[in-house]
Design an enzyme around this catalytic site. Structure first.
Site, PDB file in Angstrom:
ATOM      1  N   LYS B  78       2.451 -17.989   7.022  1.00  0.00           N
ATOM      2  CA  LYS B  78       1.705 -18.223   5.771  1.00  0.00           C
ATOM      3  C   LYS B  78       1.788 -19.702   5.420  1.00  0.00           C
ATOM      4  CE  LYS B  78       1.326 -16.450   0.989  1.00  0.00           C
ATOM      5  NZ  LYS B  78       1.894 -15.559  -0.037  1.00  0.00           N
ATOM      6  N   SER B 159      -1.454 -12.532  -2.539  1.00  0.00           N
ATOM      7  CA  SER B 159      -1.892 -13.813  -2.014  1.00  0.00           C
ATOM      8  C   SER B 159      -1.794 -13.931  -0.494  1.00  0.00           C
ATOM      9  CB  SER B 159      -1.067 -14.930  -2.645  1.00  0.00           C
ATOM     10  OG  SER B 159       0.293 -14.830  -2.247  1.00  0.00           O
ATOM     11  N   SER B 183       2.464  -9.971  -3.698  1.00  0.00           N
ATOM     12  CA  SER B 183       1.673 -10.705  -2.706  1.00  0.00           C
ATOM     13  C   SER B 183       1.937 -10.337  -1.251  1.00  0.00           C
ATOM     14  CB  SER B 183       1.876 -12.213  -2.871  1.00  0.00           C
ATOM     15  OG  SER B 183       1.113 -12.692  -3.946  1.00  0.00           O
TER      16      SER B 183
END
Lengths: 488, 493, 100
Positions: B78, B159, B183
């Protein structure tokens, strides 16, 4: 009570002063990172990724900084809070990389304490006075901006960014520039005794924010102004004097004092408003979520307490008890290095009163002349103790001692060696002294007549002549006795 | 030969160890999938060379007999984790072009374990969002489509939307995620994969671009529960650089995996039965309860009375922390600098931050700034932190009568891109089931449990006691085995 | 309580985010929507409840006072610190001239 007053057109005004002193904590590394704190390094070399507030960087507190703040709190007999927290103070400035300063607002490490400033008639401080200290908290220092290196840019150096500071907040208990000066000096002395701050104001290790207001005696407190970052005792006093006058004139001419931040300009000796920083300060303090509450255990506190040295007030009391004069006790305890030197001298066997007189006059005089600090005195306490010992046991006279001391300063030799080598031992050999006395009385028969006729002041003349003949080495007491006998 | 990109982390690890294939073959297969999936926009930066270099090292280590725990496994990272020498943006314009000279603790651990990096995964800007529509680098598209014959592009969740989309589309077998208020779990649920947020403090936050410090927690996302256990073992661990890191040994979660729940009690929080919720969600939840009973667990009803207040508390606390955490993006030391002609320092800040932050980030900074400002701090922030105490207490009391809690992960299946962007509040409400565990710092995971009537995946959430990731993983495994979820998105990209 | 556009501008100024009038107008509605919603927290009886300090039982560890023990937390890495600077100047960060 201080009788310091500003005389205005409408009468006398009293000045109310509170000080927030920022003292750099003595530590190797910064408060929340492992970067060095040393003064004077190349720009941005003592900056970690944390101090530069790189994305994802996190603070971890330095134990030594906490320990030093706790020890300082103990030295002013303050309440130590076993549970405290770090808060973020949010504002934007180029010297503040995180966009917030990690500080302590809601739960400071150190609570209520105090220190005592000594009476000083000459300065208008009639008696000892206790100044309240509201709190001490630990916080990060900011970086430094340089404005004169480039026509359109300022330069940012983050070497200081993240260095640990103690903010020591006094109560508004001071009433004159002299009291404020004495407070700063006393605080500095305590910090240096404790070893928590080097007190070097020139290098910025100690700065004061000076809060000043004026009022008619007996009235409520007036509105205060805060003059930031004042970096010497003299300037602190000048700021108070100037700011108090300015406020009185302002009020008496129909104006009102606004609560604001001001800046001191030493070149013009005046303060001016820092309007650039006035944009509705709202620091949005909240607990730093990167840090848990700081909890101190009893073992940590015990170690802090046990490691505290004897502090100035206790030391002064001990010196007074040993018969040292108040003046000498003040001089000897003001600076920690001098006090340590003096204590070592006492430990080496020197008699307190004679030692105090000798240090404050002979040693300090010599160091002054040479432009040296006591920490690099050419004469060690052990050598000094030996010298004083030779005077005390009658081996040399005070006069000879002065000469021996000069030779010690030049050569670094021990007193005993010099006395032996140069044959400076005092003599109590009555035969030798009597022989010289006989010669002198014969040579000055007229004066002997006059003396016997009642002019007793001439006795000093005979002593002087005898000492001169003995090259200063005669024991003065013996000379006196023998002269009295010879002159009948 | 089997398609290597269909293998799980465990299968790649074990197959490589056994000599069934080389790590280079694995890396090349995934690199090819990544290169062929631009339409998903899951990656901000692709790093095929990093994956290949790690693969070559893994193959060499195999020859030398010095294999590491994850040798030969390429993963996605990420783009919230700082990676040394590789652009790290948090999906923001603000950090476009920012190349850190340091490696986050979690990513460093994974490289040390032998993983290679396929690229930096897209996400909601500064991890703020639930649909991956706030990224400066464009929306991530879910590989899933509704079965209505339409072609609506769906949100991969947020997210960690790049992570979820990439795993579901077989662009990587596993990826890192971060979870501040759901998330990891919500995007995992949206695309039919697994993801676990461990206990707060298990994974170091050092080197992860901060959103809300008291909530942020890294965790793995992968196709199944075992892979989550394997990945988490290699991400977790004490870090002296993070003052909130847990100084505890990392358990061997993989080895202790067991779907036998005899003697375990599963709590069903009655407050999570929302009125008017999608009946497919309720049906999935009921099915999940049955599965855990089947695995030997006893089911008990529990109460988490302050559930309703979790989301509003979260939307005070997280923006407050974010408003301060994001103050460092000022154009002075790194990242974007927007210096209008003749501008002074403060104007530079305002221009840089106006230009560098997207609308959702600005919105949250504004809320956070407001709730911390003079006169409002106690009414908003202090009140929210007190409510947070009550929410944590609710869980504590509930765990007196159960071992894990079962609930839906999200109140809906994946929604279409653009469906919720007009109304920030409706987007926030999608995290209603995820946020309470975040506020309490508890381990929680999502496992795929069913398809809804539109043919989209739904996830079940398991919430555990602090430090009991094992209990969470085991309950997840029990569901995984019984749900038999093996649906996957048909390739259209 | 609801906020007006002047308040929106004040918050934006505190947060150092430049906003246009149109943005301020749009934000007024959005912020009021969100703030109106979070205000339901006021209903919760928090008598005697302490605000959350540490979500998971843990205590603050302190670091030893050692310089540069770990390059990740130590100094002496000016090149790395300045590597991404928009305006590096002779080892400093350059910013528009600040007038005190």
């Amino acid at each position: 009570m201080s009788d310091y007053r500003i005389k205005g057109e409408t009468g006398e005004w009293e000045v109310v002063i509170g000080l927030e002193v920022h003292a750099q904590v003595t530590s190797n590394a910064k408060l929340f990172s492992g970067a060095a704190t040393a003064f004077g390094a190349e720009p941005n070399t003592q900056v970690s990724l944390i101090d530069a507030a790189m994305p994802g960087m996190l603070p971890v507190p330095n134990r030594e900084c906490i320990r030093q703040a706790v020890r300082t709190g103990m030295a002013i007999e303050a309440q130590i809070n076993k549970w405290s927290r770090f808060d973020r103070k949010n504002y934007f400035y180029a010297d503040l990389p995180q966009g917030y300063q990690i500080s302590q607002l809601y739960h400071p490490l150190v609570g209520e304490g105090s220190l005592t400033i000594a009476a000083d008639e000459k300065a208008g401080i009639p008696g000892d006075k206790v100044i309240g200290i509201e709190r001490i908290h630990v916080e990060q220092d900011a970086g430094k901006l340089m404005h004169d290196q480039h026509p359109t840019m300022s330069y940012v150096d983050l070497n200081r960014s993240g260095v640990a500071l103690m903010e020591i907040v006094s109560r508004p208990d001071m009433r004159s520039p002299a009291e404020a000066g004495a407070y700063v000096r006393k605080l500095r002395s305590i910090l240096r005794y404790v070893g928590s701050c080097d007190g070097n104001m020139e290098e910025g290790s100690m700065r004061a924010d000076v809060n000043v207001s004026v009022r008619k005696p007996g009235d409520e407190f007036g509105t205060r102004t805060e003059t930031k970052n004042v970096n010497s005792v003299r300037f602190v006093m000048a700021v108070i004097e100037g700011e108090a006058k300015r406020q009185v004139e302002l009020i008496e001419s129909g104006g009102t004092v606004v609560q604001e931040t001001r800046l001191y300009d030493p070149d013009r000796n005046e303060t001016r408003s820092m309007r650039s920083k006035e944009d509705a300060h709202d620091y949005r303090y909240f607990p730093d979520p990167d840090l848990l509450p700081l909890e101190l255990d009893d073992a940590f506190l015990a170690e802090c307490r046990e490691s505290l040295p004897e502090l100035p007030d206790a030391k002064r009391a001990r010196y007074l008890a040993a018969g040292i004069s108040p003046y000498n006790a003040d001089v000897l305890t003001a600076e920690v290095e001098a006090a340590r030197w003096f204590d070592t001298l006492l430990e080496a066997g020197a008699k307190p009163v004679a030692a105090a007189n000798w240090v404050t006059s002979e040693l300090f005089g010599a160091l002054n002349r040479m432009g040296r600090d006591i920490s690099d005195s050419p004469v060690s306490p052990a050598h000094a103790a030996e010298l004083l010992g030779l005077v005390a046991d009658g081996t040399i006279s005070g006069t000879i001692a002065k000469a021996v001391f000069e030779k010690m300063l030049e050569s670094g030799d021990a007193a005993g060696v010099i006395v032996e080598r140069d044959g400076l031992k005092q003599t109590s050999d009555t035969g030798a002294i009597e022989a010289e006395i006989a010669k002198i009385l014969t040579a000055n028969a007229d004066k002997v007549e006059q003396y016997k006729g009642g002019k007793e002041a001439l006795f000093g003349f005979f002593v002087g002549q005898t000492m001169k003949a003995m090259q200063g080495k005669a024991n003065p007491q013996v000379v006196n006795e023998l002269l009295k006998k010879a002159l009948g | 030969m089997t398609d290597l990109t269909n293998l799980t982390v465990a299968q790649i690890r074990d197959g490589h160890r056994a000599g069934d294939f080389s790590a280079v073959e694995v890396a090349e297969a995934f690199n090819a999938n990544v290169a062929g999936a631009k339409a998903l926009n899951a990656f901000i930066v692709e790093t095929p060379e990093h994956a290949l270099a790690a693969a070559k090292a893994a193959d060499a280590d195999r020859s030398a007999g010095t294999l590491k725990p994850l040798s030969g496994v390429p993963i996605g990272m990420k783009d919230l984790f700082a990676t040394n020498g590789v652009q790290t943006t948090a999906a923001s314009h603000m950090l476009e072009g920012f190349v850190p000279r340091y490696e986050s603790t979690v990513s460093a651990k994974l490289w040390d374990a032998g993983c290679g990096m396929l690229g930096k995964l897209n996400l909601d800007q500064f991890a703020m969002g639930s649909s991956n529509e706030t990224s400066y680098f464009g929306n991530v598209i879910s590989p899933w489509k509704r079965n209505d014959g339409g072609n609506a592009a769906l949100a991969p969740g947020g997210s960690s939307g790049g992570s979820s989309s990439a795993i579901a589309a077989r662009l990587c077998p596993a990826a890192t995620g971060t979870d501040t208020g759901g998330s990891i779990r919500q995007p995992a649920a949206f695309v039919g994969i697994s993801g676990i947020k461990p206990t707060y403090g298990r994974c170091s936050r050092w080197g992860i671009v901060a959103f809300a410090s008291s909530l942020d927690q890294a965790g793995p996302m992968a196709r199944d529960v075992m892979d989550c256990a394997i990945m988490l073992e290699n991400m977790a661990g004490f870090d002296p650089k993070d003052a909130t890191s847990l100084d505890m040994a990392v358990p061997n979660w993989e080895a202790a995996l067991s779907s036998d729940l005899k003697g375990k009690k599963v709590g069903i929080p009655k407050e999570y039965r929302l009125e008017g919720i999608d009946p497919d969600i309720d049906a999935m939840w009921d099915a999940g309860i049955a599965m855990l009973k089947d695995a030997g667990a006893e089911v008990v009803e529990i109460s988490l009375p302050h559930t309703k207040y979790a989301l509003p508390a979260y939307y005070i606390i997280a923006p407050a922390e974010a408003s301060s955490n994001l103050a460092r993006y000022d154009g002075v030391r790194y990242g974007l600098r927007d210096l209008p002609q003749g501008a002074g320092l403060q104007d530079m800040y305002a221009a840089t931050r106006a230009d560098g932050f997207g609308p959702e980030v600005k919105r949250r900074i504004m809320i956070g700034t407001y709730v911390l400002s003079a006169g409002f701090y106690d009414a908003y922030y202090t009140q929210a932190q007190k409510v947070r105490t009550l929410i944590a207490r609710d869980f504590e009391q509930a765990f007196a009568s159960c071992d894990v809690i079962l609930a839906p992960t999200a109140p809906s299946a994946a929604f279409g891109l653009g469906e919720k962007t007009a109304d920030p509040l409706s987007m926030y409400l999608n995290d209603v089931f995820a946020v309470p565990a975040s506020l309490a710092g508890l381990p929680a995971m999502s496992v795929p449990a069913a398809l809804n009537r539109e043919g989209l995946p739904l996830g079940l959430q398991i919430i555990g006691k602090a430090f009991d990731e094992q209990g969470v993983l085991n309950a997840g495994l029990a569901i995984e085995e019984r749900a038999g979820f093996n649906a996957r998105a048909e390739k259209w990209w | 309580m609801s906020i007006d556009q002047a308040t929106v501008r004040k918050i934006a100024s505190l947060a150092r985010i430049a906003i246009s009038d149109a943005e301020a107008a749009a934000m007024e509605g959005e912020l009021n929507g969100i703030l109106g919603w979070v205000e339901q927290l006021g209903e919760v009886d928090v008598t005697g409840v302490e605000p959350m300090t540490a979500v998971i039982p843990n205590h603050l560890r302190l670091r030893d006072d050692v310089v540069d023990a770990d390059p990740l937390t130590g100094g002496n890495r000016r090149d790395d610190v300045l590597a991404n600077a928009p305006a590096p100047q002779h080892g400093f960060f350059g910013v528009p001239k600040v007038i005190e």
